[in-house]
Motif scaffolding. Structure first.
Motif, short mmCIF file in Angstrom:
data_model
loop_
_atom_site.label_atom_id
_atom_site.label_comp_id
_atom_site.label_asym_id
_atom_site.label_seq_id
_atom_site.Cartn_x
_atom_site.Cartn_y
_atom_site.Cartn_z
N SER A 54 0.81 -1.53 0.00
CA SER A 54 0.15 0.40 -0.08
C SER A 54 0.82 1.00 0.11
N GLY A 55 2.35 1.41 0.21
CA GLY A 55 3.31 1.83 0.14
C GLY A 55 2.66 3.09 1.25
N LEU A 56 4.09 3.77 1.22
CA LEU A 56 4.99 4.67 2.30
C LEU A 56 3.57 6.34 3.02
N ARG A 57 2.51 6.02 2.05
CA ARG A 57 1.47 6.92 2.08
C ARG A 57 0.64 6.49 2.46
N HIS A 58 0.10 5.43 3.06
CA HIS A 58 -1.46 4.29 3.30
C HIS A 58 -1.05 5.79 5.26
N PRO A 59 -2.04 5.83 5.61
CA PRO A 59 -1.93 6.59 6.96
C PRO A 59 -1.50 5.75 8.06
N ARG A 60 -1.86 4.33 8.08
CA ARG A 60 -0.79 3.61 9.27
C ARG A 60 -0.08 4.13 8.88
#
Length: 183
Positions: A54-60
């Motif tokens: 999901s990438g590093l920009r995923h909120p978690r």
């Protein structure tokens, strides 16, 4: 005749202040990591896309990376001048006091993020590696390279927030566009 193993590693002048990343695949990035206590350092952590789908920009992941960066910057007395968290990598512009603290900061940030991401603080992760390569670092010598790196990190942050991507990026920006970049 001198033994070959005791001769210093000859590094091309372009890579004298760089270490890690894809340079590690050749002899250019091997040797001691160049760090400076007086000059800023451009640091890049590149994540493995297979491990973090999901990438590093995923909120978690985004909040985890922010928390880890702020916590350990304070612990190791590292000043984060600027940072940008993108989908598959993180750019940092940092300054530090001691070489040992800078190295500890890099090591601990990478490790704590990987442990928090895989939820394996006490067990070895059996899945794919979180980081694609070792962190890339470059010591910034002089004001002009510092300004270029600072604008590059800001441009990356603006592109993540909706600015259209351009091929020539920083090379063709006028002074008005640079002002707009920082607005």
């Amino acid at each position: 005749m001198k033994q070959q193993t005791f001769l210093p590693l000859q590094i091309h002048w372009k890579y004298r202040y760089c270490h890690g990343g894809s340079l590690r695949n050749s002899a250019k990035g091997r040797g001691a990591r160049p760090l400076s206590t007086k000059d800023p350092i451009h640091l890049v952590f590149k994540v493995n896309k297979v491990a973090v789908k999901s990438g590093l920009r995923h909120p978690r992941h985004f909040t985890l990376m922010n928390r880890v960066l702020k916590r350990y910057a304070a612990k190791f007395f590292v000043k984060i001048e600027q940072f940008s968290i993108l989908k598959d990598h993180v750019h940092l512009l940092i300054r530090g006091g001691r070489r040992s603290r800078l190295l500890s900061f890099m090591r601990v940030v990478a490790g704590q993020f990987a442990q928090g991401l895989t939820d394996t603080p006490n067990v070895k992760n059996e899945g794919p590696r979180v980081w694609e390569q070792r962190p890339f670092s470059r010591v910034i010598k002089g004001y002009r390279p510092y300004r270029i790196v600072r604008d590059y990190i800001q441009l990356n942050e603006c592109e993540v927030n909706g600015r259209p991507y351009s091929k020539n990026r920083l090379r063709g920006l006028s002074s008005e566009q640079l002002e707009e970049l920082w607005a």
